[in-house]
Design an enzyme around this catalytic site. Sequence first.
Site, PDB file in Angstrom:
ATOM      1  N   ASP A 257      34.760  -1.627  16.887  1.00 16.63           N
ATOM      2  CA  ASP A 257      35.028  -1.208  15.520  1.00 16.63           C
ATOM      3  C   ASP A 257      34.424   0.193  15.375  1.00 16.63           C
ATOM      4  O   ASP A 257      33.614   0.614  16.187  1.00 16.63           O
ATOM      5  CB  ASP A 257      34.415  -2.204  14.515  1.00 16.63           C
ATOM      6  CG  ASP A 257      35.088  -2.085  13.161  1.00 16.63           C
ATOM      7  OD1 ASP A 257      35.025  -3.046  12.381  1.00 16.63           O
ATOM      8  OD2 ASP A 257      35.716  -1.034  12.904  1.00 16.63           O
TER       9      ASP A 257
HETATM   10  C1  GLC Z   1      36.975  -0.040   9.779  1.00 13.16           C
HETATM   11  C2  GLC Z   1      37.266  -1.510   9.913  1.00 13.16           C
HETATM   12  C3  GLC Z   1      38.297  -1.810  10.960  1.00 13.16           C
HETATM   13  C4  GLC Z   1      39.297  -0.664  11.007  1.00 13.16           C
HETATM   14  C5  GLC Z   1      38.557   0.540  11.545  1.00 13.16           C
HETATM   15  C6  GLC Z   1      39.435   1.797  11.548  1.00 13.16           C
HETATM   16  O1  GLC Z   1      35.634   0.171   9.535  1.00 13.16           O
HETATM   17  O2  GLC Z   1      36.162  -2.393  10.076  1.00 13.16           O
HETATM   18  O3  GLC Z   1      38.930  -3.052  10.600  1.00 13.16           O
HETATM   19  O4  GLC Z   1      40.376  -0.997  11.851  1.00 13.16           O
HETATM   20  O5  GLC Z   1      37.353   0.806  10.852  1.00 13.16           O
HETATM   21  O6  GLC Z   1      39.765   2.172  10.250  1.00 13.16           O
END
Ligand code: GLC
Length: 754
Positions: free
Chosen positions: A237
Site C-alpha cells: 500500500d
Molecule cells: C491508499 C489506499 C489504497 C490505494 C492506494 C493508492 O492509501 O490504502 O487502497 O489503492 O493508497 O491510492
Amino acid sequence: MKLEEMNSKIGEIIKKLTLEEKVKMIHGDALFYSGDVERLSIPAVNMSDGPMGVRQEFPKASWLPVGNSDDFVTYCPSNSAIAATWNKDLAYEAGIVMGQEARGRGKDVILGPGINIKRVPANGRNFEYMSEDPYLISQLVVPLINGIQESDVAACVKHFALNNQETERLWVNVEIDERALREIYLPGFEAAVKDGKTESLMGAYNLFRGKHCCEDKSLLKDILRDEWGYDGTIISDWGAVHDTKAAAESPLDIEMSVTYDFDDYKLANPLIEAVKKGGAKEKDIDEKVRHILLMMFRLKMIGALAGERKAGCYNTPEHRSKVKEVADESFVLLKNDDKRLPLSDKNVKELLVIGDNAERLHSSGGGSAEIKALYEISPLMGIKSHLGGNTKVTYKRGYYVSPKEESQESWQEKSTDENLDQSAVVNARKQVSDEIRKKRDELRDEAVKAAAHFKDVILVVGLNHDYDVEGFDRDDITLPYEQDQLIEEVLKVNPDTVIVVMAGNAVSMGKWKDKAKAILWQWYCGMEGGNSLADIIFGKINPSGKLPESMPYKMEDCGALAIGEYPGRPLNDEEKKRMNAHITEEYKDGIYVGYRYYEKYNVPVQYCFGHGLSYTSFEYSNISVDLDETVIKNAKDKYFDGDEIILDEKIKNDIAANVFCSVKNTGEYFGKEIIEIYVGKNDSHVDRPIKELKGFKKAALEAGRECRASIELPLMAFSYYNKEKRAFVAETGKYQIYVGKSLQDIVKVCEIEI
Ligand code: GLC
C-alpha cells in the site's frame, strides 16, 4: 506460454539486468507506476485505483490530478453493492467492465477489489469492501477477478491482511487467534489467490503480530507464497514500507508510496547501498523482479504474446448498461408494510422528494476510490426522468450538509504522516455552529411542512463520503446532520413516506424504522444508481438484493467493541520503538464477527445478515439433503485422525452433500430469490457460531413459476480450523443444515451425520 518457459526467459532477462535496473523495477518511479528498463524493453507497471472503476490521471509526482478531459470513466457499483447482489454472474460482469476500462485507459493493474472483512460497522472504508462473511466474499471475489483479468489487466486484491479499521491504519498492530485468522480473515484472500488466480495483491498498512504487513514473512511468505503457492506480484500500500532490510527480505515485490522522492524509497537507493554494504542480498531482489516479469508475461506486456494483448475500452454504452444491471440487483428492500412499494407511475400528478442524498453526487468522494464519472444519475434525476414532464416533482433538501472546503493540498499526500490527527477530522465534522443548526432547522421545517401536503413522498437519507471515507472511522453509527429528527417529523405528518437509505455501511434506524412502512437500502451503486432507484420504486425492477452485512442498532453492539478491543490501546515506548507502531489491538472477538457474534450472543439487530424482501413472494418446499457416503468414506479412510477428518487440499472441495429445495414465485411479479444455506453443529466439541453461511443460489422466476435448486456442500462446509493440527478439520457426528431466506428466516433445518 508454459510457466517453465516463462521462468527460463525470466532467468535470462535477470542475468542481463544490472543491480540498479532491478532496483528501479521494484519501487514507484511515479505515484502510480513502477520503474521501466528501456535498454531491455521492460515497461513500467501502470497502476490505477480502484474498486469502483479507474481513477483519474495523476502526474508523475503530484497528488493534484492532471485534469484532462479524456479520463472520465464508467462509475461502477461499490464492492458492497456487488456483494448485496449475491450474484456471481454479475460480479463477473462488473469485473469485465472494470478490466476493460482499466485496459482502455492503458493500465496494467487496477487496485481493487477491496475485500477486508467488515468487522466494525464504523470503518470508513467499508463501502469499498464486500461483507462480514468470508464465504460470501470468497464466492464473489473470484468471478470479479476473473472478469477484470479477462482484459489482460491484473486485479490487485486488497488489503492483505487485517486492515479492518481506519483508526491509526498505518500504526495499529493486530494480534489475532490463529483460528479467527484462518476462518474469517484469510478465506477471501485464499480464494482470490487459489481460485481467482489474482495476478497481484496489495500488502496492508497495519501490522500483523508485531510486523508491518509489507515486511512480514509469516503472512507474505509462510502463508501467501509457501502455503498458498502464490507467484503473483505483491504491491505495498502507498507508504506501507518502513524498513529497507525487512522489505528486501520479505516477499514484497513493489514498494509504492505517496511521496515524490522516488529514488529515496526504501527499496530504491537505500537498497542499492544496503546490497553494496552486504546488508541486503541481490538474490532477494531477483525474486521480486521475477514476480514482476512473470506478471508482465501473463498480462502480455512482454514476450511473444505481447502483440495479442487486449486493448480494452472505456465509457461504452455496454458498460453503462452492465453497471445498471448490477445496481438494479444491489438494492435491498428492508421493509414494505402494506405493500407500500412499488408506487404507481401512472398519472402521477405530483410527488415530493426530500433529502440532500436525493440530489448529492457521490462518485468523486471516498478517498482513493474516488471516480471522475462520465456522469452520475442522482435519485432525484432518476425519479424525474422516470416520471417525465406530466408529474410535478417538488424537491426539498431536508437536511443541511456543510460544503467541504476545497483544499489545494491533497489529502493523500498527507495521508501517511505519522502524526496525522484523525480525531480532529472526526470531531470537526460533528461541530454544529448556530448558523448550521439554524439552516438545518429551516430545511427540516420546510420539508416537514411540504410532506403534510403530498400523497407520495420519497425521503432519501443516509451517509455520504464525508463519513464513508478512507482515513477515518465514524465514532458512532447514528445518522449525521440530525436526519433522525427529520425522518421522525416527516413520518409523523406522512406515515406513508418511502424511506431510502443510501450508505456504504450500517446506520442506526432504531428511532424510526418501526414507524416507516417502506425502507429501501441503496449502496453507492454507480453512475446509473438514480435510474435503478426509480425503476425499483415504480416497480419496473423488483428488488432482489440481500444484506451482506448485519445492521446492528448501535456500534457498541458489535463484537469488536463488546468483546474485542477496537480501536486498540496505546503501546508503551518500548513497544512503539520495537514495532514502529502506535497502538495494538487483540481481536478478542475472534471468529465472532458480524452475525456470528450477534446470533451467538443473542444481540438483537435492526436487520439481519441475508435479509432482503421482494415485491413478490417465494415459497420453499421439498427441502432435502443428500449425503454422499462415498466421499465421506473416502475422506475418513484416508484422512481420519482421532475423531476428525483432516481436510487435505486433495479432498477439502469434494462435494459431501447436496441440498435440494424447490422455490415457487407465488406473487404477481417476476422476481429473483436468493436461497441461503447455513451449516451448524450444536454438539461440536469446539466453540462454534450457531451457524455459518456455506452455500447460496439465486433463482430468477416468473410469477407462478417454480424451480428445483440444488446447492453443493463441500467437505469444507463442515469444517473448523484446528490450531493444534494446523489444518481445517471436519468432526464426525451430526450437523444441522439450515435452508432459509435470511439468517433468521429459516424455512427448514435438516440434520445429517458424518
Ligand atoms: C491508499 C489506499 C489504497 C490505494 C492506494 C493508492 O492509501 O490504502 O487502497 O489503492 O493508497 O491510492
